[in-house]
Design an enzyme around this catalytic site. Structure first.
Site, PDB file in Angstrom:
ATOM      1  N   HIS A 208      29.442  27.387  17.917  1.00 42.06           N
ATOM      2  CA  HIS A 208      28.273  27.432  17.042  1.00 42.06           C
ATOM      3  C   HIS A 208      27.566  28.774  17.201  1.00 42.06           C
ATOM      4  CE1 HIS A 208      24.211  26.501  15.559  1.00 42.06           C
ATOM      5  NE2 HIS A 208      24.738  25.471  14.932  1.00 42.06           N
ATOM      6  N   CYS A 246      27.614  27.667  10.983  1.00 41.56           N
ATOM      7  CA  CYS A 246      26.295  27.130  10.633  1.00 41.56           C
ATOM      8  C   CYS A 246      25.605  28.126   9.718  1.00 41.56           C
ATOM      9  CB  CYS A 246      25.464  26.878  11.889  1.00 41.56           C
ATOM     10  SG  CYS A 246      23.791  26.281  11.525  1.00 41.56           S
ATOM     11  N   HIS A 275      28.066  23.409   9.518  1.00 43.01           N
ATOM     12  CA  HIS A 275      26.716  22.895   9.322  1.00 43.01           C
ATOM     13  C   HIS A 275      26.145  23.673   8.144  1.00 43.01           C
ATOM     14  CE1 HIS A 275      26.364  21.994  13.945  1.00 43.01           C
ATOM     15  NE2 HIS A 275      27.263  21.228  13.336  1.00 43.01           N
ATOM     16  N   ASP A 321      22.545  20.097   7.490  1.00 40.62           N
ATOM     17  CA  ASP A 321      21.865  20.391   8.743  1.00 40.62           C
ATOM     18  C   ASP A 321      20.368  20.196   8.567  1.00 40.62           C
ATOM     19  OD1 ASP A 321      21.829  21.025  11.402  1.00 40.62           O
ATOM     20  OD2 ASP A 321      22.413  23.110  11.160  1.00 40.62           O
ATOM     21  N   HIS A 322      19.611  20.747   9.476  1.00 39.88           N
ATOM     22  CA  HIS A 322      18.170  20.497   9.572  1.00 39.88           C
ATOM     23  C   HIS A 322      17.512  20.225   8.220  1.00 39.88           C
ATOM     24  CE1 HIS A 322      18.327  23.370  13.283  1.00 39.88           C
ATOM     25  NE2 HIS A 322      19.000  22.249  13.482  1.00 39.88           N
ATOM     26  N   TYR A 335      15.704  16.380  12.124  1.00 45.36           N
ATOM     27  CA  TYR A 335      16.770  15.380  12.070  1.00 45.36           C
ATOM     28  C   TYR A 335      16.286  14.038  11.530  1.00 45.36           C
ATOM     29  CZ  TYR A 335      19.616  18.670  14.665  1.00 45.36           C
ATOM     30  OH  TYR A 335      20.319  19.783  15.035  1.00 45.36           O
TER      31      TYR A 335
END
Length: 359
Positions: A208, A246, A275, A321-322, A335
């Site tokens: 990552h 990501c 991500h 993702d977020h 999350y």
């Protein structure tokens, strides 16, 4: 594409498996045992219990996130061999229960940093993760740790587990004088030990990126550009030495051309999973998390998904993702359920459109 969702487990996640199952197009999880300290062996019993529960909910669990690399490995201390042996045992255990990808990072001390976990967004009243380097001011690492712990709504945060940060001052002291080249040398030692085991059992290690995509607090960081990742995949030349792309982490630096990075490593067959999220640039080293919709941030999500479609395997693992916190939801910052579910649906829509256009 296999659309997945990050889940921390029934005892530490505000989101239920039954809710994840109801998201259109959701195939499985990128799972996580958040109570495991770096360096600990993930036992067969723990893994089986977790994955059996996921399967009972009608979901797959072929990706595991955050099998954290112990700091002694990153620092190249004599004790690293013990922790690498534990890591290899965990790899074998995970493979036994159908795991195909392990997401990890090689960031010293901090997996990720934000200066605000719930910055209000004036345009719609939601809030999201936020970073402004100017806000660090005279704040040191310990100050930031305390601020983060006080703002996480009572949940643990990946990369900020208390046991990892309990001896922060000592760890930071040990990193003094560590150069990027020395960190890469220690990284190669780790990869040379674990990649042959991954090849044996059919698992890919997916590195990552640094988050955000630049050095912090004087610590060396070696995974935040295409050039960095070229060096990483060259450390041990194997398909099992792969990447977790990501888009938000790399995208925090506007100098990174995310679709181009995806195409570069996709054509090399080095992307094991992605991500995918959006960010909004607010100034120099200042950004916030945005909804996944392209025009809500500064990343071209269509171009990103097109690059994935064109260069990655059609069953590549992807997750939203977020997300923002919307609709009065309270949960682990970044999350929650609702905005990530919207993100998954949006990404699936882009994928369907690209697929039909291509045919």
């Amino acid at each position: 594409m296999k659309m997945t969702f990050r889940w921390f487990g029934e005892n530490s996640d505000s989101v239920k498996l039954s809710q994840i199952k109801q998201i259109p197009g959701m195939t499985g999880l990128m799972g996580f045992l958040d109570y495991k300290a770096a360096g600990e062996v993930w036992t067969e019993e723990e893994i089986k219990s977790y994955i059996d529960g996921v399967h009972a909910a009608g979901l797959e669990c072929e990706v595991i996130e955050s099998v954290n690399v112990h700091e002694d490995i990153k620092m190249g201390l004599p004790s690293r061999d013990e922790y690498i042996a534990n890591y290899n045992t965990t790899i074998r255990h995970l493979a036994k229960y159908g795991v195909k990808v392990i997401v990890y990072n090689f960031m010293p001390v901090f997996d990720w940093l934000r200066t605000d976990l719930a910055r209000p967004i004036a345009e719609d009243g939601s809030n999201s993760l936020y970073f402004d380097e100017k806000d660090l001011g005279t704040m040191g690492p310990l100050d930031l740790v305390r601020k983060t712990a006080e703002s996480c709504n009572g949940f643990s945060l990946p990369g900020w587990e208390p046991e990892r940060l309990a001896e922060l001052e000592t760890t930071l002291k040990q990193y003094e004088g560590m150069t990027p080249d020395k960190l890469r040398e220690n990284y190669k030692y780790f990869l040379d030990a674990v990649i042959p085991v991954c090849e044996e059992v059919g698992i890919k290690m997916a590195c990552h990126p640094d988050d955000p995509a630049w050095p912090i607090f004087g610590l060396p960081r070696i995974a935040h550009s295409q050039e960095d990742f070229d060096k990483i995949v060259a450390l041990h030349d194997s398909p099992a030495n792969a990447l977790c792309l990501c888009t938000g982490s790399l995208g925090s630096n506007p100098e990174n051309d995310i679709p181009a990075v995806i195409r570069h490593f996709g054509e090399m067959d080095r992307i094991a999973c992605l991500h995918i999220r959006n960010v909004k640039y607010l100034g120099y080293r200042n950004f916030r998390e945005a909804s996944h919709l392209s025009y809500d941030g500064d990343l071209d999500m269509f171009a990103i998904m097109k690059a994935v479609y064109d260069t990655c395997p059609k069953d590549v693992y992807v997750r939203p993702d977020h997300g923002r916190m919307i609709w009065d939801e309270v949960g682990r910052p970044g999350y929650g359920l609702y905005d990530r579910a919207l993100g998954a649906t949006y990404l699936n829509g882009l994928w369907e459109a690209i697929d039909k256009m291509s045919k």
